[in-house]
Motif scaffolding. Structure first.
Motif, short mmCIF file in Angstrom:
data_model
loop_
_atom_site.label_atom_id
_atom_site.label_comp_id
_atom_site.label_asym_id
_atom_site.label_seq_id
_atom_site.Cartn_x
_atom_site.Cartn_y
_atom_site.Cartn_z
N GLY A 188 -5.39 -1.12 -0.87
CA GLY A 188 -4.09 0.22 -0.89
C GLY A 188 -2.91 0.10 -0.45
N MET A 189 -1.82 0.34 -0.69
CA MET A 189 -0.54 0.43 -0.33
C MET A 189 -0.37 1.17 0.52
SD MET A 189 2.21 2.41 -2.62
CE MET A 189 2.89 0.81 -3.57
N GLU A 218 11.63 -1.91 -16.00
CA GLU A 218 12.20 -2.22 -15.26
C GLU A 218 10.90 -2.46 -14.23
OE1 GLU A 218 17.41 -2.32 -15.77
OE2 GLU A 218 16.42 -2.64 -13.71
N MET A 219 10.34 -1.49 -13.43
CA MET A 219 9.50 -1.58 -11.99
C MET A 219 8.43 -2.58 -12.95
SD MET A 219 10.43 1.80 -9.94
CE MET A 219 9.82 1.51 -8.60
N ARG A 220 7.62 -1.66 -13.70
CA ARG A 220 7.43 -2.68 -14.66
C ARG A 220 6.62 -4.17 -14.20
NH1 ARG A 220 6.04 0.99 -18.10
NH2 ARG A 220 4.31 2.27 -16.81
N ARG A 221 7.96 -4.51 -14.73
CA ARG A 221 8.35 -5.76 -15.38
C ARG A 221 7.85 -7.07 -14.47
NH1 ARG A 221 13.52 -8.23 -17.92
NH2 ARG A 221 12.41 -9.89 -17.80
N ILE A 222 8.64 -6.39 -12.92
CA ILE A 222 8.93 -6.62 -11.58
C ILE A 222 7.23 -7.19 -11.16
CG2 ILE A 222 9.51 -6.75 -9.30
CD1 ILE A 222 11.65 -5.25 -10.36
N GLY A 223 6.37 -6.55 -11.27
CA GLY A 223 5.76 -6.29 -10.97
C GLY A 223 4.41 -6.91 -11.53
N SER A 224 4.62 -6.65 -12.73
CA SER A 224 4.03 -7.91 -13.69
C SER A 224 4.31 -9.41 -13.85
CB SER A 224 3.65 -7.86 -15.55
OG SER A 224 5.04 -7.74 -15.61
N ALA A 225 5.27 -10.17 -12.69
CA ALA A 225 6.16 -11.31 -12.74
C ALA A 225 5.44 -12.14 -11.70
CB ALA A 225 7.86 -10.56 -13.00
N GLY A 243 -0.19 1.09 -9.28
CA GLY A 243 -0.24 1.29 -10.83
C GLY A 243 0.48 -0.44 -11.44
N LEU A 244 1.61 -0.14 -10.74
CA LEU A 244 2.79 -1.10 -11.08
C LEU A 244 3.09 -2.35 -10.58
CD1 LEU A 244 5.86 1.80 -10.98
CD2 LEU A 244 4.41 0.15 -14.19
N GLY A 245 2.10 -2.67 -8.80
CA GLY A 245 2.30 -3.74 -8.81
C GLY A 245 2.98 -3.41 -7.57
N TYR A 246 2.48 -2.84 -7.19
CA TYR A 246 4.17 -2.52 -5.66
C TYR A 246 2.64 -2.65 -4.40
CZ TYR A 246 7.81 -2.64 -8.20
OH TYR A 246 9.37 -2.92 -8.58
N LYS A 247 2.96 -3.10 -3.59
CA LYS A 247 2.26 -3.72 -2.01
C LYS A 247 3.06 -2.28 -1.56
CE LYS A 247 -1.45 -4.47 0.30
NZ LYS A 247 -2.80 -4.27 0.16
N ILE A 248 4.33 -2.48 -0.70
CA ILE A 248 4.42 -1.72 0.64
C ILE A 248 5.76 -0.62 -0.41
CG2 ILE A 248 6.49 -1.88 2.20
CD1 ILE A 248 5.57 -4.39 1.99
N ALA A 249 5.63 0.31 -0.28
CA ALA A 249 7.08 1.05 -0.36
C ALA A 249 7.15 1.52 0.78
CB ALA A 249 6.12 2.71 -1.00
N SER A 281 5.10 7.75 -7.46
CA SER A 281 4.02 8.64 -6.20
C SER A 281 3.53 7.43 -5.86
CB SER A 281 2.89 9.60 -7.53
OG SER A 281 2.25 8.77 -8.13
N GLN A 282 2.87 7.23 -5.19
CA GLN A 282 2.01 6.16 -4.42
C GLN A 282 1.05 5.69 -5.97
OE1 GLN A 282 0.35 6.88 -1.00
NE2 GLN A 282 -1.37 5.07 -0.74
#
Length: 285
Positions: free
Chosen positions: A13-14, A189-196, A221-227, A215-216
């Protein structure tokens, strides 16, 4: 025992971390039950010094705020450490100081000194090798691996996303625990970061900034852990104060103001007056 940031990072979870900038914002966010808080340099410099976030605050200014907030809340604190306040020895000193002050993570960036807010123009970054060396020094300076190093690059705006991704790889090799690729300018661009990267990634949600607010669920879904939401509280408070003060200046009173005020009794409890009253009762002559 409270859940530490290190423990929470290992859980699914985020992590949503609101920006805190003084003890009122910190106590309110702490009471709300977040997994982490983010001490925003932008907000601290604005509220404490009345200055822009442009490298004007010193290490001494900032570590004092870290200690004050960390001691006053139970929620794990991620603290903005700017560029480390100087050269490699300064970075070493800043990491040791932030850890001793009670933060559970320090954010360090690769801008030239004096730094600038990440969503403003004219930012410049130091050479990648120099930036990675700072992260290595930071990783080696901490006394516990549970104290996390958040490595931020501002290279996207001036040098493109590919350079920012290369710097992220270099920072991981140097010992970073969390990557912060600042100011991506689209969801793609955020998707590219998440997949990298297969490490905890931090998304900086700045209302009115360069990066889209998502949204959270979308961020996860894009691969982020912290917002982090570094300025949302500060902007909300500023808007409310501006509205209230404008109404008072116009009418000479708070009567008729359309905004909402916290209950006085609720505020005095939140800020700790009940302990004062209990102390006075116990020690009354």
């Amino acid at each position: 025992m409270p859940v530490t940031l290190s423990d929470r990072l290992a859980q699914p979870g985020m992590i949503v971390a609101p920006g805190v900038y003084d003890m009122v914002s910190a106590k309110l966010a702490d009471a709300a039950g977040f997994d982490a808080l983010y001490m925003t340099g932008f907000g601290v410099v604005a509220s404490y010094l009345g200055y822009p976030d442009a490298g004007l605050a010193t290490y001494t200014d900032m570590v004092g705020r870290v200690r004050q907030i960390a001691e006053g809340v139970a929620t794990p604190l991620i603290a903005d450490g700017d560029t480390g306040y100087g050269g490699l020895l300064n970075v070493d000193h800043a990491v040791r100081g932030y850890e001793a002050a009670g933060a559970q993570a320090i954010q360090l960036e690769d801008q030239e000194f004096p730094k600038k807010c990440g969503h403003t123009p004219s930012r410049r970054v130091i050479p990648m090798a120099d930036a990675a060396r700072k992260i290595r020094v930071a990783s080696e300076a901490r006394s516990s691996r549970d104290f996390k190093i958040v490595a931020r690059t501002d290279a996207r705006t001036g040098h493109g996303l590919d350079e920012a991704l290369r710097r992220g790889e270099a920072f991981l090799k140097a010992g970073a625990d969390i990557l912060f690729i600042e100011s991506p300018e689209s969801e793609e661009e955020m998707r590219r970061i998440g997949s990298a990267f297969d490490v905890p990634l931090l998304a900086n949600m700045v209302e009115g900034g360069r990066t889209p607010i998502l949204s959270q669920q979308d961020l996860e879904g894009l691969g982020y852990k912290i917002a982090i939401y570094p300025v949302a509280g500060l902007l909300a408070a500023s808007a409310a104060l501006s509205s209230l003060y404008g109404h008072m200046r116009k009418t000479g009173s708070t009567l008729g103001w359309s905004g909402e005020l916290a209950g006085f009794s609720d505020f005095v409890r939140m800020i700790g007056f009940e302990r004062v009253w209990d102390f006075e009762k116990r020690n009354a002559e």
